[in-house]
Design a protein around this motif. Structure first.
Motif, mmCIF file in Angstrom:
data_model
loop_
_atom_site.group_PDB
_atom_site.id
_atom_site.type_symbol
_atom_site.label_atom_id
_atom_site.label_comp_id
_atom_site.label_asym_id
_atom_site.label_seq_id
_atom_site.Cartn_x
_atom_site.Cartn_y
_atom_site.Cartn_z
ATOM 1 N N TYR A 196 -6.313 -6.106 -23.732
ATOM 2 C CA TYR A 196 -7.104 -6.641 -25.058
ATOM 3 C C TYR A 196 -6.150 -7.717 -25.416
ATOM 4 O O TYR A 196 -6.690 -8.772 -26.191
ATOM 5 N N ASP A 257 -14.595 -5.393 -29.038
ATOM 6 C CA ASP A 257 -14.383 -6.608 -29.349
ATOM 7 C C ASP A 257 -14.694 -6.716 -31.016
ATOM 8 O O ASP A 257 -14.028 -7.070 -31.852
ATOM 9 N N SER A 258 -15.735 -6.072 -31.325
ATOM 10 C CA SER A 258 -16.351 -6.046 -32.634
ATOM 11 C C SER A 258 -15.532 -5.147 -33.568
ATOM 12 O O SER A 258 -15.255 -5.502 -34.840
ATOM 13 N N PRO A 263 -12.780 -11.329 -29.393
ATOM 14 C CA PRO A 263 -12.587 -11.024 -27.947
ATOM 15 C C PRO A 263 -11.239 -10.706 -27.375
ATOM 16 O O PRO A 263 -10.003 -11.147 -28.336
ATOM 17 N N PRO A 264 -10.770 -10.427 -26.230
ATOM 18 C CA PRO A 264 -9.426 -10.341 -25.890
ATOM 19 C C PRO A 264 -8.764 -11.486 -25.937
ATOM 20 O O PRO A 264 -9.258 -12.601 -25.677
#
Length: 614
Positions: A196, A257-258, A263-264
């Motif tokens: 991530y 992600d949330s 996002p990563p």
């Protein structure tokens, strides 16, 4: 009795030769193929082990593989069924390889071994045995350790089913106590954050560890609330709804992600404070789980010593915390704690567990020979290569060489250092190292940006004379394998002149600092290698020579490679790396080369494309 241990087909393939219980040789395949984390059959490593032992393959008593592929196949099938219909793409991608090769691994191994012998009959091959993955880890942790009795804790991503396991080692036996099964894995939790934060899984975890001190633990609560349920005894379960490794080809999913607001990070993109805080948060959680598990194991067994193996045992910050805050009086960590060390464990498990051979431990020294178990090269072999290459060098006596290298280090020169046998495991320990002056305030940035070609935040480790350890660091136990982090002692500044006080506006006299800044991380810590005269006498003499020049018995030590490339093995590897970087001096045994005297390499303009930037 001659036993060959083999790890292969996942990552960090390796081979190890044990003769009558003694580790004779061990090496990772990547060092020979120059392919980082090479997962193929360790053909070159096996050939090296046989050469070192003066053997033919048919001389071996047993060949032992480090895990049981059918159990792993069972875990894959049950996982796919449990999560169906999700994961169908991953299932379709994985099954052909398993059906064609991995289900019939014994036949595949025989085929590879026959190819090594030039075509002997399969019936002439030694018996092939299989250990379980965590059994290999536990054997690699306990059997080479200095302890006669110890608790054993193994933590990694996953073996067949186990991701964390506890054992008791006593004499020549290791007895399993309990395990935590897949998909609940501390190693995979850490790897999820590795992915991530934009680094490569199974190689970038140490980058997350190095990034952590730059951040704040602002996501710790979110990790505990949503990702991992940790019990007081350290056992845990992951909330698989946030992860993708059971069904997909990535580590995390949209819910992850949330949870962390985006996002990563894209690999090679700029690092932000978010990545630093994420790294700090997962590091803190990992350390807490490690500490609770160790405390529980101590209560359960009543033993005073602890042995560690598995990829999580390479988390030297967590290991340092175990040493400082944990309940065990003695701690020993397998230097090749990841899958490569499984080759050592598999061979020793056969010697002690299968063959029931006696074991003695002296309570003080281990049997890993300082991890110097790889190939070495003579001065004559090195000179032959240098002459054929047209390199300009001088061959010096031992005393003259050490004296000159100490002078070069004191002058802030960066030195490539190849001597003796190559190290086994991920750390360079003075056999294949790049070294520099720990006192230099510019050394860290020079080495990162002009030598290693890697991220500027990455810290460097010190090599320190064991007898001088407590003069520089908040620790006084052996750390020969660079697997413990401890605090750096802070020094008072020299008195300031009145002009300096006026210029700065403050009195800096009592502001603590490090007088070895090149190895001091942002949190005033260091990943320490203690250098011992018994296991690495030449490197010890070099530090003594540097101490005679400067008064400091400590230098910078980083692995002899550039980013994305395995540590060098041969003089040719070392020369090529030296010529491609801004290193000043190269030492190959007693041969010394200055960069300023060399002609440029020819036909080498695209060399950076040879290795993967991770």
């Amino acid at each position: 009795m001659l036993i060959l241990g083999v790890s292969a087909y996942y990552h960090d393939s390796a081979a190890c030769l044990v003769r009558d219980g003694e580790i004779v040789a061990a090496a990772q395949e990547e060092r020979f193929t120059r392919k980082k984390h090479d997962s193929g059959f360790p053909r070159h490593a096996v050939q090296y082990c046989l050469r070192q032992g003066g053997l033919e393959l048919t001389d071996l008593t047993h060949i032992v593989f480090y895990d049981k592929p059918l159990l792993k196949y069972e875990r894959l099938l049950e996982t796919y069924l449990a999560f169906a219909p999700r994961g169908i793409g991953s299932f379709i991608a994985a099954m052909p390889v398993w059906i064609k090769e991995k289900m019939f691994l014994k036949d595949l191994l025989r085929k590879e071994l026959v190819a090594l012998t030039g075509g002997v009959e399969k019936t002439s091959l030694p018996r092939i045995l299989f250990t379980e993955h965590h059994e290999s880890h536990a054997a690699s942790a306990f059997y080479p350790s200095p302890f006669d009795r110890a608790a054993i804790l193994c933590m990694d991503g996953v073996g067949e089913w186990a991701t964390t396991s506890a054992w008791i080692g006593e004499g020549n036996q290791i007895t399993p106590l309990w395990e935590i099964p897949f998909p609940h894995s501390l190693g995979l939790l850490y790897s999820a954050f590795t992915y991530y934060t934009g680094f490569k899984v199974n190689s970038g975890e140490y980058k997350v560890m190095g990034l952590a001190p730059y951040g704040e633990p602002k996501y710790v609560r979110a990790i505990y609330d949503h990702l991992i349920d940790v019990k007081p005894d350290g056992t845990f379960r992951l909330n698989i709804e946030y992860f993708n490794y059971c069904t997909g080809l990535t580590m995390t999913n949209g819910r992850f992600d949330s949870l962390f607001d985006g996002p990563p990070r894209k690999p090679e993109s700029p690092l932000t404070q978010r990545e630093m805080d994420l790294a700090r948060s997962v590091q803190d959680v990992t350390e807490e789980v490690m500490l609770r598990l160790a405390q529980s194991l101590h209560r359960e067994t009543g033993l005073q010593n602890l042995c560690l193996a598995g990829g999580v045992a390479l988390n030297c910050v967590g290991n340092g915390r175990l040493l400082r805050e944990g309940p065990f009086a003695g701690l020993w960590i397998q230097p090749a704690a990841g899958d490569a060390g499984g080759a050592v464990g598999a061979a020793l498990a056969a010697w002690y567990g299968y063959e029931k051979q006696a074991r003695t431990a002296n309570g003080a020294t281990d049997t890993m020979h300082g991890a110097f178990l790889g190939p070495r090269f003579t001065n004559d072999e090195i000179e032959k290569f240098l002459q054929e290459t047209g390199a300009r060098y001088e061959r010096l006596t031992e005393d003259a060489l050490l004296s000159q290298v100490a002078d070069e280090l004191a002058a802030e020169k960066v030195v490539g250092w190849l001597q003796g046998r190559m190290e086994f495991g991920p750390r360079a320990l003075g056999g294949r190292s790049i070294i520099g002056d720990a006192r230099s305030p510019k050394m860290q940035s020079v080495m990162n940006l002009k030598i290693k070609y890697r991220e500027s935040f990455r810290p460097f480790a010190p090599s320190v004379l064991r007898e001088r350890l407590s003069d520089y660091f908040e620790m006084n136990v052996d750390s020969p394998y660079m697997l413990l982090v401890a605090g750096v002692l802070k020094k008072r500044r020299t008195p300031m002149t009145s002009e300096q006080e006026a210029l700065w506006g403050i009195d800096l006299l009592n502001v603590p600092r490090s007088d070895i800044p090149a190895i001091t991380h942002v949190d005033y810590s260091a990943r320490i290698q203690t250098v011992h005269e018994q296991t690495n006498p030449r490197y010890h003499r070099l530090l003594r020579a540097f101490e005679a020049r400067t008064g400091y018995g400590v230098i910078v030590n980083t692995s002899f490679n550039v980013r994305g490339e395995p540590i060098v093995c041969t003089p040719e590897d070392a020369y090529r790396c030296f010529m491609r970087t801004e290193m000043d001096v190269l030492v190959l045994e007693n041969c010394l080369l200055h960069k300023s005297a060399q002609k440029p390499l020819t036909g080498d303009t695209n060399w950076k494309k040879e290795f993967e930037l991770d």
